[in-house]
Design an enzyme around this catalytic site. Structure first.
Site, mmCIF file in Angstrom:
data_model
loop_
_atom_site.group_PDB
_atom_site.id
_atom_site.type_symbol
_atom_site.label_atom_id
_atom_site.label_comp_id
_atom_site.label_asym_id
_atom_site.label_seq_id
_atom_site.Cartn_x
_atom_site.Cartn_y
_atom_site.Cartn_z
ATOM 1 N N ASP A 1 -13.296 -48.722 -30.489
ATOM 2 C CA ASP A 1 -14.531 -47.930 -30.434
ATOM 3 C C ASP A 1 -15.110 -47.861 -31.840
ATOM 4 O O ASP A 1 -14.450 -48.232 -32.816
ATOM 5 C CB ASP A 1 -14.226 -46.519 -29.904
ATOM 6 C CG ASP A 1 -15.472 -45.623 -29.853
ATOM 7 O OD1 ASP A 1 -16.503 -46.076 -29.328
ATOM 8 O OD2 ASP A 1 -15.425 -44.486 -30.353
ATOM 9 N N SER A 2 -16.324 -47.351 -31.933
ATOM 10 C CA SER A 2 -16.954 -47.176 -33.242
ATOM 11 C C SER A 2 -16.291 -46.064 -34.053
ATOM 12 O O SER A 2 -16.472 -45.987 -35.265
ATOM 13 C CB SER A 2 -18.437 -46.861 -33.070
ATOM 14 O OG SER A 2 -18.602 -45.659 -32.340
ATOM 15 N N CYS B 1 -16.324 -48.227 -25.870
ATOM 16 C CA CYS B 1 -17.583 -47.855 -26.518
ATOM 17 C C CYS B 1 -18.699 -48.374 -25.624
ATOM 18 O O CYS B 1 -18.730 -49.568 -25.297
ATOM 19 C CB CYS B 1 -17.656 -48.503 -27.905
ATOM 20 S SG CYS B 1 -19.272 -48.382 -28.721
ATOM 21 N N GLU C 1 -17.944 -35.891 -33.899
ATOM 22 C CA GLU C 1 -17.180 -36.397 -35.047
ATOM 23 C C GLU C 1 -16.873 -35.277 -36.046
ATOM 24 O O GLU C 1 -15.848 -35.300 -36.725
ATOM 25 C CB GLU C 1 -17.955 -37.528 -35.749
ATOM 26 C CG GLU C 1 -18.172 -38.777 -34.905
ATOM 27 C CD GLU C 1 -17.038 -39.779 -34.974
ATOM 28 O OE1 GLU C 1 -16.144 -39.618 -35.815
ATOM 29 O OE2 GLU C 1 -17.043 -40.727 -34.166
ATOM 30 N N CYS D 1 -21.292 -42.236 -23.047
ATOM 31 C CA CYS D 1 -20.752 -42.456 -24.394
ATOM 32 C C CYS D 1 -19.372 -41.833 -24.394
ATOM 33 O O CYS D 1 -19.196 -40.723 -23.874
ATOM 34 C CB CYS D 1 -21.640 -41.797 -25.454
ATOM 35 S SG CYS D 1 -20.938 -41.844 -27.130
ATOM 36 N N HIS E 1 -17.689 -40.407 -26.535
ATOM 37 C CA HIS E 1 -17.566 -39.128 -27.241
ATOM 38 C C HIS E 1 -17.855 -37.941 -26.302
ATOM 39 O O HIS E 1 -17.339 -36.845 -26.507
ATOM 40 C CB HIS E 1 -18.569 -39.052 -28.402
ATOM 41 C CG HIS E 1 -18.214 -39.872 -29.601
ATOM 42 N ND1 HIS E 1 -18.261 -41.243 -29.602
ATOM 43 C CD2 HIS E 1 -17.818 -39.504 -30.849
ATOM 44 C CE1 HIS E 1 -17.915 -41.692 -30.805
ATOM 45 N NE2 HIS E 1 -17.640 -40.666 -31.575
#
Length: 271
Positions: free
Chosen positions: A11-12, A74, A153, A185, A187
């Site tokens: 993932d990023s 992702c 994040e 997403c 996240h």
């Protein structure tokens, strides 16, 4: 291929840990090599060419770890890179979009589905394309939510700032009377409780991280590649990042069922 070889997940940043968490829960016999591209996030605002280049570098790194399959955890990279890279590999690779799209199409009662994601995922229109291929009559409304990734994040999972921004983003979808919302997403499952509260009980939330873990489980079982739960060789879970290893370790430990002892930083652009 060794059935006890690890699964590569990338993932990023930390969002893909929601996919890793579901793999750990659903498939306790699997080993995992996780890579988070923390030096180059977010992917959602990058061009397709850039995301494809990053994805290829990460895949080359994961192959050095002798992974038996790869999960692109992702949505942006799944949208921009999966179709290209799967033609270049001789091991299975899956993304997080198809499984979530399929579940949303099954779940909707009124045919109105919302998708929230990064600018890259929403502008690609991939969720709309995949879902309309499954059921042409559905109405899909996409909404880019670029601030969710930095909020997650930064660990602001239960914060008034997150509430306020989420309320603004979701107002558009509420006006379209959707009954199903795809968390497009990886996240976003980390703020699921906030999204659920704001959307209300009448809206079904679809978590592609969970659905992707189930898809991976079925894929490995079909190919006779499922890991042996009693296998004790080597590290079970390995974590790598391109930057900020200590911060990643703290965050990963807070959301994974097992403590992350070490995260290694690598120069992924060299691959």
């Amino acid at each position: 291929m060794d059935r006890n070889a690890p699964v590569g997940v990338f993932d990023s940043g930390v969002g893909g840990l929601t996919v890793a968490r579901e793999i750990i829960r659903q498939m306790p016999g699997e080993r995992i090599v996780y890579f988070g591209d923390t030096a180059r996030l977010p992917y959602g605002s990058k061009s397709q060419d850039t995301v494809l280049r990053y994805s290829r570098q990460i895949i080359r790194f994961l192959i050095t770890k002798e992974v038996k399959a790869i999960v692109i955890a992702c949505n942006t990279a799944s949208a921009y890179a999966l179709e290209t890279v799967e033609k270049e590999l001789d091991i299975p690779i899956i993304g997080v979009i198809r499984a979530g799209a399929r579940t949303a199409v099954r779940a909707t009662r009124n045919g109105k589905i919302g998708v929230i994601g990064t600018e890259g995922t929403i502008s690609s229109g991939i969720y709309t394309d995949v879902m309309k291929a499954m059921r042409p009559d559905i109405e899909v409304t996409g909404k880019a939510c670029p601030l969710f990734v930095p909020l997650v994040e930064e660990g602001l999972l239960h914060d008034s700032v997150t509430d306020e921004i989420a309320s603004r983003y979701l107002s558009v979808l509420k006006g379209r009377f959707i009954d199903t919302l795809v968390l497009g997403c990886t996240h976003y499952p980390l703020i699921r409780s906030t999204l659920k509260r704001l959307m209300g009980d009448q809206v079904t939330l679809v978590n592609p991280a969970y659905e992707t873990a189930i898809e991976l489980k079925e894929l490995l079982e079909e190919r006779g590649m499922a890991g042996d739960e009693d296998f004790g060789g080597g590290e079970k879970y390995q974590f790598y990042v391109s930057d900020l290893a200590e911060k990643f370790t703290a965050f990963a430990t807070s959301i994974l069922p097992e403590q992350v002892k070490e995260t290694r930083r690598i120069a992924v652009e060299e691959y």
